[in-house]
Motif scaffolding. Structure first.
Motif, PDB file in Angstrom:
ATOM      1  N   ILE A 191       2.650   6.079   2.970  1.00  0.00           N
ATOM      2  CA  ILE A 191       1.024   6.119   2.725  1.00  0.00           C
ATOM      3  C   ILE A 191       1.226   6.485   1.822  1.00  0.00           C
ATOM      4  CG2 ILE A 191      -0.812   6.816   3.969  1.00  0.00           C
ATOM      5  CD1 ILE A 191       0.771   6.880   6.686  1.00  0.00           C
ATOM      6  N   VAL A 192       1.460   7.544   1.417  1.00  0.00           N
ATOM      7  CA  VAL A 192       1.252   7.835   0.552  1.00  0.00           C
ATOM      8  C   VAL A 192       1.817   7.100  -0.892  1.00  0.00           C
ATOM      9  CG1 VAL A 192       1.277  10.350   0.905  1.00  0.00           C
ATOM     10  CG2 VAL A 192       3.021   9.497  -0.135  1.00  0.00           C
ATOM     11  N   LYS A 193       2.616   6.552  -1.092  1.00  0.00           N
ATOM     12  CA  LYS A 193       2.953   5.432  -1.797  1.00  0.00           C
ATOM     13  C   LYS A 193       2.151   3.880  -1.719  1.00  0.00           C
ATOM     14  CE  LYS A 193       6.733   2.040  -3.331  1.00  0.00           C
ATOM     15  NZ  LYS A 193       7.935   1.596  -2.745  1.00  0.00           N
ATOM     16  N   ALA A 194       1.304   3.794  -1.010  1.00  0.00           N
ATOM     17  CA  ALA A 194       0.701   2.790  -0.795  1.00  0.00           C
ATOM     18  C   ALA A 194      -1.221   3.388  -0.629  1.00  0.00           C
ATOM     19  CB  ALA A 194       0.320   1.933  -0.378  1.00  0.00           C
ATOM     20  N   PHE A 195      -1.089   4.893  -1.163  1.00  0.00           N
ATOM     21  CA  PHE A 195      -2.275   5.229  -1.102  1.00  0.00           C
ATOM     22  C   PHE A 195      -2.179   6.768  -2.134  1.00  0.00           C
ATOM     23  CE2 PHE A 195      -2.906   2.775   2.373  1.00  0.00           C
ATOM     24  CZ  PHE A 195      -3.225   1.775   2.146  1.00  0.00           C
ATOM     25  N   ASP A 202       4.699  -1.412   6.674  1.00  0.00           N
ATOM     26  CA  ASP A 202       4.130  -1.898   5.254  1.00  0.00           C
ATOM     27  C   ASP A 202       3.063  -3.010   5.831  1.00  0.00           C
ATOM     28  OD1 ASP A 202       5.839  -3.798   6.112  1.00  0.00           O
ATOM     29  OD2 ASP A 202       6.553  -4.969   4.568  1.00  0.00           O
ATOM     30  N   VAL A 203       2.880  -3.875   7.247  1.00  0.00           N
ATOM     31  CA  VAL A 203       2.168  -4.753   7.406  1.00  0.00           C
ATOM     32  C   VAL A 203       1.377  -3.868   7.845  1.00  0.00           C
ATOM     33  CG1 VAL A 203       1.782  -6.293   9.322  1.00  0.00           C
ATOM     34  CG2 VAL A 203       4.182  -6.212   8.328  1.00  0.00           C
ATOM     35  N   GLU A 208      -2.677  -4.834   6.681  1.00  0.00           N
ATOM     36  CA  GLU A 208      -3.958  -4.686   7.722  1.00  0.00           C
ATOM     37  C   GLU A 208      -4.806  -4.022   7.863  1.00  0.00           C
ATOM     38  OE1 GLU A 208      -4.470  -7.024  10.075  1.00  0.00           O
ATOM     39  OE2 GLU A 208      -3.522  -7.429   9.481  1.00  0.00           O
ATOM     40  N   PHE A 209      -4.607  -2.518   7.664  1.00  0.00           N
ATOM     41  CA  PHE A 209      -5.607  -1.340   8.058  1.00  0.00           C
ATOM     42  C   PHE A 209      -6.105  -1.149   6.631  1.00  0.00           C
ATOM     43  CE2 PHE A 209      -3.728  -1.750  11.886  1.00  0.00           C
ATOM     44  CZ  PHE A 209      -5.213  -2.400  12.721  1.00  0.00           C
ATOM     45  N   ARG A 210      -5.768  -1.698   5.602  1.00  0.00           N
ATOM     46  CA  ARG A 210      -6.139  -1.098   4.141  1.00  0.00           C
ATOM     47  C   ARG A 210      -7.221  -0.063   3.904  1.00  0.00           C
ATOM     48  NH1 ARG A 210      -3.391  -1.494  -0.648  1.00  0.00           N
ATOM     49  NH2 ARG A 210      -4.347  -0.954  -2.230  1.00  0.00           N
ATOM     50  N   ASP A 211      -8.521  -1.150   4.447  1.00  0.00           N
ATOM     51  CA  ASP A 211      -9.766   0.256   4.269  1.00  0.00           C
ATOM     52  C   ASP A 211      -9.317   1.127   4.662  1.00  0.00           C
ATOM     53  OD1 ASP A 211     -10.634  -2.262   2.685  1.00  0.00           O
ATOM     54  OD2 ASP A 211     -11.725  -3.597   4.853  1.00  0.00           O
ATOM     55  N   GLY A 214     -14.434  11.911  10.761  1.00  0.00           N
ATOM     56  CA  GLY A 214     -12.382  12.016  11.708  1.00  0.00           C
ATOM     57  C   GLY A 214     -12.191  11.460  12.471  1.00  0.00           C
ATOM     58  N   LYS A 215     -10.818  10.910  12.310  1.00  0.00           N
ATOM     59  CA  LYS A 215     -10.126   9.935  12.712  1.00  0.00           C
ATOM     60  C   LYS A 215      -8.540  10.524  13.118  1.00  0.00           C
ATOM     61  CE  LYS A 215     -11.734   6.121   9.956  1.00  0.00           C
ATOM     62  NZ  LYS A 215     -13.277   6.972   9.358  1.00  0.00           N
ATOM     63  N   VAL A 216      -7.893   9.590  14.031  1.00  0.00           N
ATOM     64  CA  VAL A 216      -6.681   9.712  14.898  1.00  0.00           C
ATOM     65  C   VAL A 216      -6.501   8.471  14.950  1.00  0.00           C
ATOM     66  CG1 VAL A 216      -5.470  10.652  16.812  1.00  0.00           C
ATOM     67  CG2 VAL A 216      -7.129  11.921  16.246  1.00  0.00           C
ATOM     68  N   LEU A 217      -5.288   8.298  13.923  1.00  0.00           N
ATOM     69  CA  LEU A 217      -5.240   6.851  14.182  1.00  0.00           C
ATOM     70  C   LEU A 217      -2.920   6.521  14.945  1.00  0.00           C
ATOM     71  CD1 LEU A 217      -5.701   6.108  10.177  1.00  0.00           C
ATOM     72  CD2 LEU A 217      -7.005   5.296  11.883  1.00  0.00           C
ATOM     73  N   PHE A 218      -3.509   5.956  15.433  1.00  0.00           N
ATOM     74  CA  PHE A 218      -1.925   5.753  16.309  1.00  0.00           C
ATOM     75  C   PHE A 218      -1.714   4.559  15.840  1.00  0.00           C
ATOM     76  CE2 PHE A 218      -3.916   6.701  20.124  1.00  0.00           C
ATOM     77  CZ  PHE A 218      -3.581   5.781  21.259  1.00  0.00           C
ATOM     78  N   GLY A 219      -0.299   4.063  16.158  1.00  0.00           N
ATOM     79  CA  GLY A 219       0.372   2.886  16.464  1.00  0.00           C
ATOM     80  C   GLY A 219       0.760   2.891  17.597  1.00  0.00           C
TER      81      GLY A 219
END
Length: 352
Positions: free
Chosen positions: A220-224, A188-189, A193-196, A297-302
């Motif tokens: 993710i799908v709940k928030a967006f 959730d944090v 933080e990366f809402r945009d 296109g993006k690859v997002l990883f934590g």
């Protein structure tokens, strides 16, 4: 010509005395882990929480139904844990009180806070005899030319794998609960933080990692709700996932071989379990699955990036790295090591 050997600087008396204290500290630090595990298994954090967030040692003896003869020993345990930062100690009253702080809050059971994920399974796994036995094998492991990590070499099974499930179902269950707590905490944090970044996406593919869990994708799908989400997971995992959430499409597969196309691919705490070679393969597949950067296109990883700044965080990163070396084929990486993997996978740039 070999460089001339540097002579060892002889420490002063004061430095030697300090060094001995530090040596004792390093040699006995495992007892802090054991004390923490003891507190978790006794249910001390939950007991303090139920007593209003603060409790004396006699309160805990009564609340946990422990023998009264153990009161002085419990006091010594709590004193160590408070000094180590697990609990907060309050000396303002006649009788010393121990309070829940941010760390011990993670170990309280039954909290209704949506941000809270119980980490007791993580403590019980990391401080388990199986972890410790694997770490004790490190000297022998270094002397042998074996490809498997110490955990697998010693126990004959892989951590978080069906071989572990067949060997010890109870331990497999708690280890996976620990992994889920580790991987799903702070989602959730991150989304705030990366809402945009997420608001700009129309579709994602979420790759289930070692924990084989779609919790992050659901968050993710709940928030967006506008994001079309595909979850890539092993067939065995997909068979167990409830299909009540129709907005998520589940695809059976292996990210080392193929990743379903989307505007962005999302991975959370996946790559640190894997070798550099497997990371390159997965990121190369991610690159194939997304459009060009110009087309969004993006690859997002934590994942963990080892921080070079001295202090607790660096030491924690390095402890995690040795844990990965001991238990898995993976590792923790600094920015230069991540950059090398990105470039080998075909990416030109990245942003931390």
């Amino acid at each position: 010509m070999a460089a001339q050997a540097q002579s060892t600087v002889v420490p002063t008396d004061a430095e030697l005395l300090q060094a001995q204290a530090e040596l004792w500290h390093h040699s006995l630090s495992y007892l802090t882990s054991m004390a923490l595990k003891c507190a978790v298994e006794l249910g001390i954090p939950t007991a303090i929480h139920r007593l209003g967030g603060a409790a004396s040692v006699p309160d805990l003896i009564t609340g946990l139904s422990l023998p009264s003869a153990k009161l002085p020993f419990l006091g010594r345990l709590m004193r160590l844990l408070a000094t180590s930062g697990v609990f907060a100690a309050d000396n303002s009253t006649q009788e010393e009180m121990y309070r829940i702080n941010a760390l011990s809050y993670l170990l309280v059971e039954g909290v209704t806070d949506d941000r809270h994920i119980n980490h007791t399974s993580y403590v019980r796994t990391a401080a388990s005899s199986r972890y410790i036995e694997a770490a004790l094998q490190l000297p022998d492991w270094f002397k042998k030319d074996v490809p498997t990590p110490p955990f697998e070499h010693h126990h004959g099974v892989k951590l978080f794998h069906e071989t572990m499930e067949n060997h010890d179902p109870d331990y497999h269950k708690i280890a996976n609960e620990a992994l889920a707590a580790h991987d799903n905490f702070g989602v959730d944090v991150g989304l705030r933080e990366f809402r945009d970044t997420f608001e700009a996406l129309k579709s994602i593919t979420y790759c289930c990692g070692t924990n084989e869990d779609d919790t992050t994708a659901r968050a993710i799908v709940k928030a967006f709700p506008h994001i079309k989400c595909t979850v890539l997971a092993k067939p065995k995992v997909i068979a167990t996932i409830p299909r009540a959430d129709a907005v998520i499409n589940y695809v059976a597969g292996d990210m080392l071989k193929f990743i379903p196309p989307a505007q962005a691919v999302v991975l959370k705490l996946v790559l640190h379990h894997l070798s550099d070679e497997d990371c390159v393969k997965i990121l190369a597949n991610c690159k194939k699955a997304i459009p060009s950067r110009e087309d969004g296109g993006k690859v997002l990883f934590g994942d963990i990036v080892v921080d070079s700044s001295p202090g607790l965080m660096l030491e924690t990163h390095l402890l995690m790295d040795v844990a990965m070396m001991t238990m898995t084929q993976g590792r923790e990486r600094d920015e230069n090591e991540w950059r090398e993997i990105f470039m080998k996978a075909g990416f030109r740039d990245y942003k931390l």
